[in-house]
Design a protein around this motif. Structure first.
Motif, PDB file in Angstrom:
ATOM      1  N   ASP A 180       0.837  -1.210   0.000  1.00 23.51           N
ATOM      2  CA  ASP A 180       0.000   0.000   0.000  1.00 23.51           C
ATOM      3  C   ASP A 180       0.867   1.253   0.000  1.00 23.51           C
ATOM      4  OD1 ASP A 180      -1.729  -2.230   1.253  1.00 23.51           O
ATOM      5  OD2 ASP A 180      -3.158  -0.627   0.725  1.00 23.51           O
ATOM      6  N   ASN A 181       2.024   1.154   0.625  1.00 29.61           N
ATOM      7  CA  ASN A 181       2.950   2.292   0.633  1.00 29.61           C
ATOM      8  C   ASN A 181       4.328   1.783   1.050  1.00 29.61           C
ATOM      9  OD1 ASN A 181       3.877   4.868   0.344  1.00 29.61           O
ATOM     10  ND2 ASN A 181       2.428   5.789   1.789  1.00 29.61           N
ATOM     11  N   ALA A 182       5.352   2.587   0.791  1.00 25.07           N
ATOM     12  CA  ALA A 182       6.705   2.153   1.154  1.00 25.07           C
ATOM     13  C   ALA A 182       7.580   3.366   1.417  1.00 25.07           C
ATOM     14  CB  ALA A 182       7.303   1.317   0.025  1.00 25.07           C
ATOM     15  N   PHE A 183       8.462   3.218   2.391  1.00 20.24           N
ATOM     16  CA  PHE A 183       9.494   4.234   2.649  1.00 20.24           C
ATOM     17  C   PHE A 183      10.774   3.715   2.012  1.00 20.24           C
ATOM     18  CE2 PHE A 183       6.381   4.589   6.005  1.00 20.24           C
ATOM     19  CZ  PHE A 183       6.103   5.954   5.989  1.00 20.24           C
ATOM     20  N   LEU A 184      11.251   4.441   1.029  1.00 20.37           N
ATOM     21  CA  LEU A 184      12.368   3.948   0.209  1.00 20.37           C
ATOM     22  C   LEU A 184      13.587   4.826   0.396  1.00 20.37           C
ATOM     23  CD1 LEU A 184      10.160   3.331  -2.943  1.00 20.37           C
ATOM     24  CD2 LEU A 184      10.914   1.671  -1.260  1.00 20.37           C
ATOM     25  N   PHE A 185      14.744   4.197   0.478  1.00 20.87           N
ATOM     26  CA  PHE A 185      15.976   4.920   0.772  1.00 20.87           C
ATOM     27  C   PHE A 185      17.121   4.414  -0.091  1.00 20.87           C
ATOM     28  CE2 PHE A 185      13.425   4.291   4.560  1.00 20.87           C
ATOM     29  CZ  PHE A 185      13.184   5.603   4.938  1.00 20.87           C
ATOM     30  N   ALA A 186      18.047   5.321  -0.387  1.00 21.65           N
ATOM     31  CA  ALA A 186      19.316   4.905  -1.005  1.00 21.65           C
ATOM     32  C   ALA A 186      20.290   4.617   0.140  1.00 21.65           C
ATOM     33  CB  ALA A 186      19.852   6.018  -1.894  1.00 21.65           C
ATOM     34  N   TYR A 187      21.034   3.542   0.028  1.00 23.40           N
ATOM     35  CA  TYR A 187      21.963   3.153   1.100  1.00 23.40           C
ATOM     36  C   TYR A 187      23.010   4.230   1.341  1.00 23.40           C
ATOM     37  CZ  TYR A 187      25.843   0.845   3.405  1.00 23.40           C
ATOM     38  OH  TYR A 187      26.864   0.551   4.261  1.00 23.40           O
ATOM     39  N   SER A 188      23.241   4.520   2.613  1.00 23.69           N
ATOM     40  CA  SER A 188      24.406   5.346   2.962  1.00 23.69           C
ATOM     41  C   SER A 188      25.114   4.682   4.147  1.00 23.69           C
ATOM     42  CB  SER A 188      24.001   6.787   3.293  1.00 23.69           C
ATOM     43  OG  SER A 188      23.249   6.834   4.471  1.00 23.69           O
ATOM     44  N   PRO A 189      26.449   4.543   4.064  1.00 26.32           N
ATOM     45  CA  PRO A 189      27.168   3.801   5.110  1.00 26.32           C
ATOM     46  C   PRO A 189      27.145   4.546   6.450  1.00 26.32           C
ATOM     47  CG  PRO A 189      28.583   4.293   3.200  1.00 26.32           C
ATOM     48  CD  PRO A 189      27.334   5.060   3.023  1.00 26.32           C
ATOM     49  N   ARG A 190      26.980   3.771   7.524  1.00 28.69           N
ATOM     50  CA  ARG A 190      27.023   4.340   8.873  1.00 28.69           C
ATOM     51  C   ARG A 190      28.220   3.731   9.589  1.00 28.69           C
ATOM     52  NH1 ARG A 190      25.620   7.876   8.096  1.00 28.69           N
ATOM     53  NH2 ARG A 190      24.682   8.635  10.009  1.00 28.69           N
ATOM     54  N   HIS A 191      28.998   4.578  10.243  1.00 26.56           N
ATOM     55  CA  HIS A 191      30.203   4.035  10.884  1.00 26.56           C
ATOM     56  C   HIS A 191      29.829   3.082  12.030  1.00 26.56           C
ATOM     57  CE1 HIS A 191      30.353   6.072  14.787  1.00 26.56           C
ATOM     58  NE2 HIS A 191      29.897   7.147  14.186  1.00 26.56           N
ATOM     59  N   SER A 192      30.759   2.214  12.392  1.00 24.34           N
ATOM     60  CA  SER A 192      30.567   1.182  13.424  1.00 24.34           C
ATOM     61  C   SER A 192      29.509   0.153  13.037  1.00 24.34           C
ATOM     62  CB  SER A 192      30.185   1.775  14.784  1.00 24.34           C
ATOM     63  OG  SER A 192      31.012   2.832  15.123  1.00 24.34           O
ATOM     64  N   THR A 193      29.228   0.025  11.761  1.00 26.36           N
ATOM     65  CA  THR A 193      28.384  -1.094  11.302  1.00 26.36           C
ATOM     66  C   THR A 193      29.286  -1.998  10.459  1.00 26.36           C
ATOM     67  OG1 THR A 193      27.740   0.050   9.263  1.00 26.36           O
ATOM     68  CG2 THR A 193      26.320   0.380  11.165  1.00 26.36           C
ATOM     69  N   PRO A 194      28.974  -3.288  10.370  1.00 26.67           N
ATOM     70  CA  PRO A 194      29.829  -4.174   9.566  1.00 26.67           C
ATOM     71  C   PRO A 194      29.983  -3.687   8.126  1.00 26.67           C
ATOM     72  CG  PRO A 194      28.334  -5.467  10.908  1.00 26.67           C
ATOM     73  CD  PRO A 194      27.926  -4.030  11.098  1.00 26.67           C
ATOM     74  N   ALA A 195      28.909  -3.192   7.529  1.00 32.06           N
ATOM     75  CA  ALA A 195      28.973  -2.808   6.114  1.00 32.06           C
ATOM     76  C   ALA A 195      29.816  -1.551   5.886  1.00 32.06           C
ATOM     77  CB  ALA A 195      27.556  -2.591   5.574  1.00 32.06           C
ATOM     78  N   PHE A 196      30.134  -0.843   6.950  1.00 34.06           N
ATOM     79  CA  PHE A 196      30.936   0.370   6.796  1.00 34.06           C
ATOM     80  C   PHE A 196      32.313   0.046   6.211  1.00 34.06           C
ATOM     81  CE2 PHE A 196      33.625   3.853   8.427  1.00 34.06           C
ATOM     82  CZ  PHE A 196      32.912   4.929   7.906  1.00 34.06           C
ATOM     83  N   ASP A 197      32.793  -1.163   6.512  1.00 39.98           N
ATOM     84  CA  ASP A 197      34.121  -1.558   6.019  1.00 39.98           C
ATOM     85  C   ASP A 197      34.070  -2.169   4.623  1.00 39.98           C
ATOM     86  OD1 ASP A 197      35.244  -0.757   8.407  1.00 39.98           O
ATOM     87  OD2 ASP A 197      34.855  -2.707   9.343  1.00 39.98           O
ATOM     88  N   TRP A 198      32.880  -2.319   4.067  1.00 39.02           N
ATOM     89  CA  TRP A 198      32.763  -2.906   2.734  1.00 39.02           C
ATOM     90  C   TRP A 198      32.729  -1.793   1.685  1.00 39.02           C
ATOM     91  CZ3 TRP A 198      27.921  -6.397   4.001  1.00 39.02           C
ATOM     92  CH2 TRP A 198      28.274  -7.292   5.029  1.00 39.02           C
TER      93      TRP A 198
END
Ligand code: SF4
Length: 465
Positions: A336-354
């Motif tokens: 019915d609806n969606a909140f959509l975002f483009a990824y942005s890295p956040r420090h101290s998360t595992p993906a920050f180092d990728w």
């Protein structure tokens, strides 16, 4: 002289409710609110670390506040919320005028830290910090609610998942459920005070109870049990909840939602990606087939349910094929609806180092395309529902047209309709026939009032939170 406070809130509903609790504690200390930062004696920024933009905005705002403090040396400036927890060192270094840092688990320490900041002349040596991630976040605090119709109720704090993009676990700590008696007392009190709607809050709200053991009868305390108890003590409330995690969505919970009249026909369940390989890199712990099977069962058991979601595009390594799997998931599920975002890295998360290897222009293309698709679906779904009778909880005058009123359906869709505020004040429940379907909801005509508002009292309540 009357002391005043000003609170600026960024981010999610959990933060909005934490701000209500901070306002309640300040009012219990004798402060009154002001809409003007320049008039404030205590100025609090309640922050969010989920995305980059609010983070940049905070430093801009703090730059303004440090100028204010030059003219008003006794001003107490506090930074609360997820950024206070995650960015403490940076905030101390960049804005030494900040007096108090208060993490989300330490909100109840505010009165003590305010008194300490009033006493100490050593600004910001760390003694005015409430940043203990192991702190029990459940003590009772006063709360100043911003609405006399809808109320937030915390049920579980923190998050035990470790999604690789997410900054929440490092800001809000491990899960801890509030004791059921406290939750139910608060809801009983809200119902007695005349509130029409409660939203149960938790980062993974349906993980509720896994740390609480069993009742004396041997029954397990879980989120389904909590919904049944709430329905039994306050059957006339509208009950919402945010956000459930697919891992904790089982048949028992679907039954409880379907069988309790108070629980609204709205499910907001974050998807984040429609690609199993991407979900695996995100460490979301489910596959798209599981997500779709929950949606299917929910639609079978709960007629007219509205389903909404959150989704990220351009996560680390997201290929065009993976992105197209998300597009297909959106086409098949038809949210019915969606909140959509483009990824942005956040420090101290595992993906920050990728490697953040999807170029910004490509993230933007995917985001715009998915937004366009979702808009088309939302509009079509709402157009299909024109001519139906929906129950609307009146919120006030329409923001689009002051001559009309607006409110929300049980599916959480906005409805604008012709009506008289005197005859249908906020808190009224009315039946409305929908006459137009739009991206944002419906226009309609009021058929009848189902229930007048209770005389809601705006008091500072003492709630367990
Ligand atoms: Fe973050 Fe995942 Fe927990 Fe949600 S479930 S708060 S995305 S770690």
């Amino acid at each position: 002289m009357k002391l005043r406070y000003y609170i600026q809130t960024f981010g999610c509903q959990m933060n909005a409710h934490d701000s209500e609790r901070m306002a309640g504690m300040l009012e219990a200390l004798g402060y009154s609110s002001t809409a003007e930062p320049a008039e404030a004696d205590v100025l609090l920024m309640n922050t969010c670390a989920v995305r980059e933009r609010p983070e940049h905005k905070l430093y801009t705002e703090l730059g303004q506040l440090r100028l204010l403090k030059e003219t008003k040396p006794d001003l107490i400036i506090g930074v609360a919320g997820c950024m206070a927890q995650r960015e403490a060192d940076n905030i101390r270094r960049r804005v030494p005028e900040v007096d108090i840092l208060l993490g989300p688990r330490n909100i109840h320490h505010l009165p003590h830290l305010i008194r300490q900041a009033q006493r100490t002349s050593t600004r910001f040596a760390g003694e005015n910090d409430g940043l203990d991630l192991d702190c029990d976040p459940t003590p009772i605090t006063p709360v100043r609610r911003t609405s006399a119709v809808s109320a937030y109720v915390d049920v579980i704090f923190g998050c035990n998942f470790n999604c690789t993009y997410c900054a929440v676990p490092s800001a809000r700590g491990r899960e801890i459920s509030r004791r059921p008696g406290e939750v139910l007392d608060e809801i009983r009190q809200l119902s007695d005070l005349g509130y029409r709607e409660v939203t149960l809050l938790g980062q993974t709200v349906n993980a509720y109870g896994h740390d609480l053991g069993r009742l004396e009868t041997g029954s397990r305390i879980d989120f389904a049990w909590l919904l049944e108890q709430i329905d039994a003590i306050a059957p006339n409330l509208r009950v919402r909840y945010t956000s459930p995690h697919p891992m904790y969505f089982n048949e028992r919970l679907i039954d409880a939602i379907a069988n309790t009249g108070s629980v609204c026909e709205h499910l907001h369940m974050p998807l984040q990606s429609g690609s199993n390989s991407c979900l695996s890199r995100m460490k979301r712990t489910y596959i798209i087939e599981k997500y779709k099977s929950i949606v299917e069962r929910v639609r079978e058991r709960i007629p007219n349910v509205a389903i909404t979601t959150d989704c990220i595009v351009g996560f680390c390594g997201e290929t065009e094929d993976e992105y197209q799997e998300t597009v297909r998931a959106f086409q098949e599920i038809r949210f019915d609806n969606a909140f959509l975002f483009a990824y942005s890295p956040r420090h101290s998360t595992p993906a920050f180092d990728w490697p953040d290897d999807v170029p910004a222009s490509e993230k933007n293309r995917r985001l715009v395309q998915l937004i366009d698709l979702q808009r088309e679906i939302s509009r079509d779904i709402n157009l299909d529902q024109v001519g139906q009778t929906v129950e609307v909880l009146v919120e006030g005058r329409s923001a689009k047209d002051a001559a009309r009123l607006s409110g929300r359906t049980r599916g959480n869709k906005l409805v604008n309709f012709a009506g008289d505020m005197d005859a249908t004040p906020p808190g009224s429940l009315v039946n409305v026939r929908t006459t137009g379907g739009f991206l944002w909801g419906f226009s309609g005509d009021k058929i009848q009032t189902v229930a007048a508002p209770h005389a809601a009292r705006t008091v500072i309540e003492l709630v367990a939170a």
